[in-house]
Design a protein around this motif. Structure first.
Motif, PDB file in Angstrom:
ATOM      1  N   HIS A  12    -123.858 -89.157 -11.059  1.00 37.91           N
ATOM      2  CA  HIS A  12    -123.541 -90.453 -11.639  1.00 37.91           C
ATOM      3  C   HIS A  12    -122.048 -90.704 -11.737  1.00 37.91           C
ATOM      4  CE1 HIS A  12    -123.795 -94.089 -13.833  1.00 37.91           C
ATOM      5  NE2 HIS A  12    -123.354 -93.567 -14.939  1.00 37.91           N
ATOM      6  N   SER A  13    -121.323 -89.778 -12.302  1.00 38.04           N
ATOM      7  CA  SER A  13    -119.899 -90.018 -12.492  1.00 38.04           C
ATOM      8  C   SER A  13    -119.146 -88.699 -12.530  1.00 38.04           C
ATOM      9  CB  SER A  13    -119.653 -90.781 -13.790  1.00 38.04           C
ATOM     10  OG  SER A  13    -120.097 -90.018 -14.880  1.00 38.04           O
ATOM     11  N   THR A  14    -117.837 -88.827 -12.432  1.00 37.07           N
ATOM     12  CA  THR A  14    -116.988 -87.639 -12.490  1.00 37.07           C
ATOM     13  C   THR A  14    -116.957 -87.105 -13.915  1.00 37.07           C
ATOM     14  OG1 THR A  14    -115.597 -88.597 -10.763  1.00 37.07           O
ATOM     15  CG2 THR A  14    -114.668 -86.782 -12.034  1.00 37.07           C
ATOM     16  N   PRO A  15    -117.234 -85.817 -14.096  1.00 37.89           N
ATOM     17  CA  PRO A  15    -117.172 -85.240 -15.445  1.00 37.89           C
ATOM     18  C   PRO A  15    -115.749 -85.337 -16.009  1.00 37.89           C
ATOM     19  CG  PRO A  15    -118.155 -83.691 -13.901  1.00 37.89           C
ATOM     20  CD  PRO A  15    -117.638 -84.833 -13.104  1.00 37.89           C
ATOM     21  N   GLU A  16    -115.659 -85.472 -17.302  1.00 36.62           N
ATOM     22  CA  GLU A  16    -114.359 -85.595 -17.962  1.00 36.62           C
ATOM     23  C   GLU A  16    -113.447 -84.409 -17.644  1.00 36.62           C
ATOM     24  OE1 GLU A  16    -111.401 -87.359 -19.927  1.00 36.62           O
ATOM     25  OE2 GLU A  16    -113.367 -88.265 -19.669  1.00 36.62           O
ATOM     26  N   TRP A  17    -114.000 -83.207 -17.633  1.00 36.79           N
ATOM     27  CA  TRP A  17    -113.202 -82.003 -17.402  1.00 36.79           C
ATOM     28  C   TRP A  17    -112.671 -81.908 -15.970  1.00 36.79           C
ATOM     29  CZ3 TRP A  17    -115.590 -79.318 -13.592  1.00 36.79           C
ATOM     30  CH2 TRP A  17    -116.980 -79.461 -13.477  1.00 36.79           C
TER      31      TRP A  17
ATOM     32  N   GLY B 282    -118.719 -86.407  -5.600  1.00 39.33           N
ATOM     33  CA  GLY B 282    -119.379 -85.155  -5.276  1.00 39.33           C
ATOM     34  C   GLY B 282    -120.324 -84.684  -6.348  1.00 39.33           C
ATOM     35  N   SER B 283    -120.864 -83.524  -6.111  1.00 40.62           N
ATOM     36  CA  SER B 283    -121.794 -82.926  -7.041  1.00 40.62           C
ATOM     37  C   SER B 283    -121.035 -82.081  -8.066  1.00 40.62           C
ATOM     38  CB  SER B 283    -122.776 -82.044  -6.278  1.00 40.62           C
ATOM     39  OG  SER B 283    -122.085 -80.940  -5.709  1.00 40.62           O
ATOM     40  N   TYR B 284    -121.764 -81.523  -9.018  1.00 40.26           N
ATOM     41  CA  TYR B 284    -121.128 -80.652  -9.999  1.00 40.26           C
ATOM     42  C   TYR B 284    -120.530 -79.424  -9.329  1.00 40.26           C
ATOM     43  CZ  TYR B 284    -121.897 -82.834 -14.492  1.00 40.26           C
ATOM     44  OH  TYR B 284    -121.807 -83.654 -15.571  1.00 40.26           O
ATOM     45  N   ASP B 285    -121.150 -78.923  -8.283  1.00 36.52           N
ATOM     46  CA  ASP B 285    -120.566 -77.794  -7.555  1.00 36.52           C
ATOM     47  C   ASP B 285    -119.217 -78.190  -6.959  1.00 36.52           C
ATOM     48  OD1 ASP B 285    -122.651 -76.060  -8.123  1.00 36.52           O
ATOM     49  OD2 ASP B 285    -123.751 -76.587  -6.307  1.00 36.52           O
ATOM     50  N   PHE B 286    -119.159 -79.393  -6.407  1.00 37.60           N
ATOM     51  CA  PHE B 286    -117.907 -79.906  -5.871  1.00 37.60           C
ATOM     52  C   PHE B 286    -116.830 -79.920  -6.954  1.00 37.60           C
ATOM     53  CE2 PHE B 286    -115.219 -83.726  -5.537  1.00 37.60           C
ATOM     54  CZ  PHE B 286    -114.561 -83.466  -4.347  1.00 37.60           C
ATOM     55  N   TYR B 287    -117.179 -80.460  -8.121  1.00 40.42           N
ATOM     56  CA  TYR B 287    -116.205 -80.543  -9.209  1.00 40.42           C
ATOM     57  C   TYR B 287    -115.802 -79.165  -9.727  1.00 40.42           C
ATOM     58  CZ  TYR B 287    -117.177 -85.521  -9.296  1.00 40.42           C
ATOM     59  OH  TYR B 287    -117.309 -86.828  -8.956  1.00 40.42           O
ATOM     60  N   ARG B 288    -116.725 -78.242  -9.777  1.00 41.45           N
ATOM     61  CA  ARG B 288    -116.403 -76.882 -10.232  1.00 41.45           C
ATOM     62  C   ARG B 288    -115.410 -76.210  -9.285  1.00 41.45           C
ATOM     63  NH1 ARG B 288    -122.385 -76.441 -11.160  1.00 41.45           N
ATOM     64  NH2 ARG B 288    -122.644 -76.802 -13.375  1.00 41.45           N
ATOM     65  N   ILE B 289    -115.675 -76.332  -7.995  1.00 45.86           N
ATOM     66  CA  ILE B 289    -114.766 -75.731  -7.014  1.00 45.86           C
ATOM     67  C   ILE B 289    -113.406 -76.414  -7.065  1.00 45.86           C
ATOM     68  CG2 ILE B 289    -114.341 -75.470  -4.531  1.00 45.86           C
ATOM     69  CD1 ILE B 289    -117.420 -75.079  -4.274  1.00 45.86           C
ATOM     70  N   LEU B 290    -113.409 -77.728  -7.155  1.00 46.01           N
ATOM     71  CA  LEU B 290    -112.165 -78.476  -7.241  1.00 46.01           C
ATOM     72  C   LEU B 290    -111.360 -78.059  -8.469  1.00 46.01           C
ATOM     73  CD1 LEU B 290    -110.867 -80.743  -5.578  1.00 46.01           C
ATOM     74  CD2 LEU B 290    -111.847 -82.349  -7.212  1.00 46.01           C
ATOM     75  N   ASP B 291    -112.033 -77.914  -9.594  1.00 47.61           N
ATOM     76  CA  ASP B 291    -111.362 -77.506 -10.826  1.00 47.61           C
ATOM     77  C   ASP B 291    -110.812 -76.087 -10.708  1.00 47.61           C
ATOM     78  OD1 ASP B 291    -110.654 -78.333 -13.536  1.00 47.61           O
ATOM     79  OD2 ASP B 291    -111.984 -76.709 -14.165  1.00 47.61           O
ATOM     80  N   LEU B 292    -111.572 -75.204 -10.070  1.00 46.59           N
ATOM     81  CA  LEU B 292    -111.105 -73.833  -9.874  1.00 46.59           C
ATOM     82  C   LEU B 292    -109.851 -73.816  -9.005  1.00 46.59           C
ATOM     83  CD1 LEU B 292    -111.509 -70.762 -10.131  1.00 46.59           C
ATOM     84  CD2 LEU B 292    -112.943 -70.909  -8.089  1.00 46.59           C
ATOM     85  N   LEU B 293    -109.867 -74.576  -7.917  1.00 51.87           N
ATOM     86  CA  LEU B 293    -108.683 -74.650  -7.050  1.00 51.87           C
ATOM     87  C   LEU B 293    -107.479 -75.203  -7.802  1.00 51.87           C
ATOM     88  CD1 LEU B 293    -110.329 -75.987  -3.773  1.00 51.87           C
ATOM     89  CD2 LEU B 293    -109.477 -73.676  -4.199  1.00 51.87           C
TER      90      LEU B 293
END
Length: 77
Positions: free
Chosen positions: A30-35, A60-71
């Motif tokens: 639905h949307s980009t998570p705040e974090w 993207g998906s939550y996996d996308f956001y997790r990887i992006l945040d890790l990078l």
């Protein structure tokens, strides 16, 4: 079970699966998570291109956001 009954059953099954898929898409994409807002901004400013995901208007998906945040946290973005 007659052929007509089988067709009706399959049509109902398809409608049920479509409904479930749409609900999952709304929840997950639905949307980009705040974090992930800051890391997404960094990725966009670095020139990374968003790809359409399953025909949905989303980054993207939550996996996308997790990887992006890790990078981002590892200062690779």
């Amino acid at each position: 079970m007659t052929d007509n009954d089988k067709i009706i059953y399959l049509e109902n099954k398809i409608k049920t699966l479509e409904l479930q898929q749409n609900q999952l898409i709304k929840i997950v994409l639905h949307s980009t998570p705040e974090w992930a807002q800051e890391s997404l901004k960094a990725a966009k400013s670095a020139g990374l291109v968003e790809l359409p995901f399953m025909g949905i208007s989303s980054d993207g998906s939550y996996d996308f956001y997790r990887i992006l945040d890790l990078l981002y946290r590892l200062k690779l973005l």
